[in-house]
Design a protein around this motif. Structure first.
Motif, PDB file in Angstrom:
ATOM      1  N   THR A  45       4.273 -14.211   0.055  1.00  0.00           N
ATOM      2  CA  THR A  45       2.966 -13.385   0.422  1.00  0.00           C
ATOM      3  C   THR A  45       2.033 -13.815   1.740  1.00  0.00           C
ATOM      4  O   THR A  45       2.335 -14.279   2.411  1.00  0.00           O
ATOM      5  CB  THR A  45       2.027 -13.495  -0.737  1.00  0.00           C
ATOM      6  N   ILE A  46       1.545 -12.566   2.615  1.00  0.00           N
ATOM      7  CA  ILE A  46       1.273 -12.412   3.520  1.00  0.00           C
ATOM      8  C   ILE A  46      -0.155 -11.315   3.271  1.00  0.00           C
ATOM      9  O   ILE A  46      -0.521 -10.596   2.943  1.00  0.00           O
ATOM     10  CB  ILE A  46       2.153 -11.378   4.951  1.00  0.00           C
ATOM     11  N   ILE A  47      -1.189 -12.736   3.629  1.00  0.00           N
ATOM     12  CA  ILE A  47      -2.386 -11.697   3.796  1.00  0.00           C
ATOM     13  C   ILE A  47      -2.809 -11.435   5.295  1.00  0.00           C
ATOM     14  O   ILE A  47      -2.971 -12.349   5.967  1.00  0.00           O
ATOM     15  CB  ILE A  47      -3.364 -12.595   3.437  1.00  0.00           C
ATOM     16  N   VAL A  48      -3.411 -10.618   5.607  1.00  0.00           N
ATOM     17  CA  VAL A  48      -3.208  -9.737   6.468  1.00  0.00           C
ATOM     18  C   VAL A  48      -5.276  -9.889   6.776  1.00  0.00           C
ATOM     19  O   VAL A  48      -5.785  -8.664   5.773  1.00  0.00           O
ATOM     20  CB  VAL A  48      -3.115  -8.600   7.247  1.00  0.00           C
ATOM     21  N   VAL A  49      -6.099  -9.980   7.507  1.00  0.00           N
ATOM     22  CA  VAL A  49      -7.880 -10.124   7.566  1.00  0.00           C
ATOM     23  C   VAL A  49      -7.811  -9.367   9.130  1.00  0.00           C
ATOM     24  O   VAL A  49      -7.302  -9.795  10.117  1.00  0.00           O
ATOM     25  CB  VAL A  49      -7.942 -11.057   6.789  1.00  0.00           C
ATOM     26  N   ILE A  50      -8.131  -8.059   8.506  1.00  0.00           N
ATOM     27  CA  ILE A  50      -8.866  -7.184   9.662  1.00  0.00           C
ATOM     28  C   ILE A  50      -9.596  -6.834   9.744  1.00  0.00           C
ATOM     29  O   ILE A  50     -10.353  -6.302   8.864  1.00  0.00           O
ATOM     30  CB  ILE A  50      -6.931  -6.214   9.705  1.00  0.00           C
ATOM     31  N   LEU A  57     -21.337   4.197  11.685  1.00  0.00           N
ATOM     32  CA  LEU A  57     -22.699   3.360  11.818  1.00  0.00           C
ATOM     33  C   LEU A  57     -23.464   3.069  11.187  1.00  0.00           C
ATOM     34  O   LEU A  57     -25.034   2.890  10.922  1.00  0.00           O
ATOM     35  CB  LEU A  57     -23.300   5.201  12.261  1.00  0.00           C
ATOM     36  N   SER A  58     -22.927   2.792  10.363  1.00  0.00           N
ATOM     37  CA  SER A  58     -23.601   2.202   9.308  1.00  0.00           C
ATOM     38  C   SER A  58     -23.144   0.632   9.637  1.00  0.00           C
ATOM     39  O   SER A  58     -24.059  -0.427   8.937  1.00  0.00           O
ATOM     40  CB  SER A  58     -23.437   2.293   7.964  1.00  0.00           C
ATOM     41  N   VAL A  59     -21.694   0.469   9.189  1.00  0.00           N
ATOM     42  CA  VAL A  59     -21.583  -0.977   9.211  1.00  0.00           C
ATOM     43  C   VAL A  59     -20.326  -0.904  10.306  1.00  0.00           C
ATOM     44  O   VAL A  59     -19.488  -1.008  10.527  1.00  0.00           O
ATOM     45  CB  VAL A  59     -20.751  -1.888   8.095  1.00  0.00           C
ATOM     46  N   ALA A  60     -20.817  -2.411  11.818  1.00  0.00           N
ATOM     47  CA  ALA A  60     -19.960  -2.682  12.650  1.00  0.00           C
ATOM     48  C   ALA A  60     -18.633  -4.042  12.770  1.00  0.00           C
ATOM     49  O   ALA A  60     -18.050  -3.991  13.418  1.00  0.00           O
ATOM     50  CB  ALA A  60     -20.279  -2.384  13.736  1.00  0.00           C
ATOM     51  N   ASP A  61     -19.556  -4.747  11.104  1.00  0.00           N
ATOM     52  CA  ASP A  61     -18.589  -5.958  11.299  1.00  0.00           C
ATOM     53  C   ASP A  61     -18.005  -5.700  10.315  1.00  0.00           C
ATOM     54  O   ASP A  61     -18.467  -7.416   9.553  1.00  0.00           O
ATOM     55  CB  ASP A  61     -19.544  -6.347  11.446  1.00  0.00           C
ATOM     56  N   SER A  62     -17.326  -4.981   9.931  1.00  0.00           N
ATOM     57  CA  SER A  62     -16.255  -5.790   8.528  1.00  0.00           C
ATOM     58  C   SER A  62     -15.153  -5.972   8.196  1.00  0.00           C
ATOM     59  O   SER A  62     -14.376  -5.239   8.576  1.00  0.00           O
ATOM     60  CB  SER A  62     -16.431  -3.647   7.106  1.00  0.00           C
ATOM     61  N   LEU A  63     -14.570  -6.537   7.101  1.00  0.00           N
ATOM     62  CA  LEU A  63     -13.086  -7.209   6.869  1.00  0.00           C
ATOM     63  C   LEU A  63     -12.451  -6.019   6.658  1.00  0.00           C
ATOM     64  O   LEU A  63     -13.431  -6.610   4.991  1.00  0.00           O
ATOM     65  CB  LEU A  63     -12.838  -8.884   7.123  1.00  0.00           C
ATOM     66  N   GLY A  64     -11.106  -5.980   6.578  1.00  0.00           N
ATOM     67  CA  GLY A  64     -10.353  -5.491   4.883  1.00  0.00           C
ATOM     68  C   GLY A  64      -9.733  -6.874   4.770  1.00  0.00           C
ATOM     69  O   GLY A  64      -8.872  -7.254   6.162  1.00  0.00           O
ATOM     70  N   GLN A  83     -14.452  -4.607  22.327  1.00  0.00           N
ATOM     71  CA  GLN A  83     -14.886  -6.536  22.280  1.00  0.00           C
ATOM     72  C   GLN A  83     -13.821  -7.259  22.425  1.00  0.00           C
ATOM     73  O   GLN A  83     -13.524  -6.887  21.335  1.00  0.00           O
ATOM     74  CB  GLN A  83     -16.277  -6.660  21.718  1.00  0.00           C
ATOM     75  N   PRO A  84     -12.911  -7.738  23.298  1.00  0.00           N
ATOM     76  CA  PRO A  84     -12.170  -8.222  22.816  1.00  0.00           C
ATOM     77  C   PRO A  84     -12.197  -9.529  22.018  1.00  0.00           C
ATOM     78  O   PRO A  84     -13.323  -9.985  21.858  1.00  0.00           O
ATOM     79  CB  PRO A  84     -11.790  -8.971  24.614  1.00  0.00           C
ATOM     80  N   LEU A  85     -11.169 -10.173  21.487  1.00  0.00           N
ATOM     81  CA  LEU A  85     -11.210 -10.795  20.320  1.00  0.00           C
ATOM     82  C   LEU A  85     -11.247 -12.735  21.148  1.00  0.00           C
ATOM     83  O   LEU A  85     -10.440 -12.481  22.337  1.00  0.00           O
ATOM     84  CB  LEU A  85     -10.667 -11.079  19.371  1.00  0.00           C
ATOM     85  N   ASP A  86     -12.067 -13.561  21.481  1.00  0.00           N
ATOM     86  CA  ASP A  86     -11.445 -14.945  22.107  1.00  0.00           C
ATOM     87  C   ASP A  86     -10.893 -15.488  20.905  1.00  0.00           C
ATOM     88  O   ASP A  86     -11.378 -16.500  20.147  1.00  0.00           O
ATOM     89  CB  ASP A  86     -13.291 -15.433  21.992  1.00  0.00           C
ATOM     90  N   PRO A 112     -12.494  -6.036  16.729  1.00  0.00           N
ATOM     91  CA  PRO A 112     -12.806  -7.620  16.624  1.00  0.00           C
ATOM     92  C   PRO A 112     -13.996  -8.913  16.484  1.00  0.00           C
ATOM     93  O   PRO A 112     -13.753  -9.938  15.778  1.00  0.00           O
ATOM     94  CB  PRO A 112     -11.647  -8.175  18.368  1.00  0.00           C
ATOM     95  N   VAL A 113     -14.879  -7.582  16.736  1.00  0.00           N
ATOM     96  CA  VAL A 113     -16.417  -8.076  16.146  1.00  0.00           C
ATOM     97  C   VAL A 113     -16.914  -9.090  14.884  1.00  0.00           C
ATOM     98  O   VAL A 113     -17.098  -9.706  14.525  1.00  0.00           O
ATOM     99  CB  VAL A 113     -17.336  -7.588  16.654  1.00  0.00           C
ATOM    100  N   ALA A 114     -16.079  -7.894  13.497  1.00  0.00           N
ATOM    101  CA  ALA A 114     -15.975  -8.600  12.534  1.00  0.00           C
ATOM    102  C   ALA A 114     -15.288  -9.831  12.353  1.00  0.00           C
ATOM    103  O   ALA A 114     -15.508 -10.807  11.822  1.00  0.00           O
ATOM    104  CB  ALA A 114     -15.136  -7.766  11.975  1.00  0.00           C
ATOM    105  N   VAL A 115     -14.176 -10.028  12.630  1.00  0.00           N
ATOM    106  CA  VAL A 115     -13.345 -11.753  12.746  1.00  0.00           C
ATOM    107  C   VAL A 115     -13.665 -12.423  13.069  1.00  0.00           C
ATOM    108  O   VAL A 115     -14.114 -13.761  12.767  1.00  0.00           O
ATOM    109  CB  VAL A 115     -12.072 -11.411  13.828  1.00  0.00           C
ATOM    110  N   ALA A 116     -14.557 -12.421  14.398  1.00  0.00           N
ATOM    111  CA  ALA A 116     -15.189 -13.122  14.932  1.00  0.00           C
ATOM    112  C   ALA A 116     -16.699 -13.741  14.233  1.00  0.00           C
ATOM    113  O   ALA A 116     -16.884 -15.044  14.448  1.00  0.00           O
ATOM    114  CB  ALA A 116     -16.103 -13.049  16.791  1.00  0.00           C
TER     115      ALA A 116
END
Length: 244
Positions: free
Chosen positions: A160-165, A171-178, A46-49, A111-115
């Motif tokens: 310092t750069i913080i990358v949120v990705i 199969l348990s979690v599809a919307d996790s951020l790092g 799914q593309p990120l808006d 992209p779902v996790a970021v949205a």
């Protein structure tokens, strides 16, 4: 009908005590697996808006977010060519804002996790970092891998750069951020130069406030140490012994 496994299932996202229907699994469990697999695939493709996310993040008050992309032309090429996801496209619109911290939101493999979580996490990061450090306007990157943040951080001129990705869905979690933190970002940084805070997806995973607090501790430690990566440890959860 409840069974002996119900109490344990409430404490883990692992698939346990699935039962049997003859030589196979019960139909309910098969359908649950198929739904989880479909959710994981959808999270990847799914593309990120980016435009909609930029409007949402602008309300935090750090300035107008900038949208950039990697050299991957589309989602298919991004998945086949990780190297292109690490290489920047046109970064000429990024201002050399300088400052202590830059924050880049990358679609990554979910992209779902970021949205879903970008706004909440940015609010939490701003709360814990804003009083101590200057924060550059956020950047949104599409078809992006973690290392693209090295180029963005260098272009911003931040310490310092913080990358949120979006993390690889399972199969348990599809919307996790790092969160990946690199002190002194520049092209060519290795994974050993970064620190990671993962599994951010309330309510089932790490909550925004805790993730932001750990990230802030890493920022402070990196500035004190002069570098991030394997030499930098997360002391945010350290327990102070009671006084004698």
């Amino acid at each position: 009908m409840s069974d002996l496994w119900d109490a344990l299932r409430g404490r883990t996202s692992a698939r346990i005590g699935l039962g049997r229907a003859g030589d196979s699994l019960p139909t309910e469990r098969v359908l649950e697996f198929a739904a989880a697999h479909a959710a994981a695939r959808d999270a990847v493709h799914q593309p990120l808006d980016a435009g909609g996310l930029a409007k949402e993040l602008e309300s935090v008050g750090l300035g107008e977010p900038l949208v950039v992309t990697s050299r991957a032309a589309d989602r298919g090429e991004y998945l086949r060519r990780p190297d292109l996801g690490r290489a920047p496209g046109d970064l000429s619109r990024i201002p050399h804002a300088g400052g202590d911290v830059g924050i880049m939101f990358a679609d990554g493999l979910s992209p779902v996790a970021v949205a879903e979580h970008a706004y909440g996490l940015l609010m939490a990061l701003t709360d814990v970092l804003g009083e101590r450090y200057s924060i550059a306007p956020p950047v949104i990157a599409t078809q992006a891998r973690v290392a693209l943040g090295d180029h963005v951080g260098a272009a911003l001129g931040v310490d310092t750069i913080i990358v949120v990705i979006g993390e690889r869905p399972g199969l348990s979690v599809a919307d996790s951020l790092g969160v990946y933190l690199t002190h002194g970002p520049r092209p060519g940084r290795a994974d050993a130069d970064r620190n990671c805070v993962s599994n951010i997806h309330p309510p089932g995973g790490l909550d925004y406030a805790t993730a932001a607090r750990v990230t802030a501790a890493l920022v402070a430690g990196a500035r004190q140490l002069g570098r991030s990566g394997v030499d930098l440890k997360d002391n945010s959860r350290a327990i102070t012994p009671p006084p004698e």
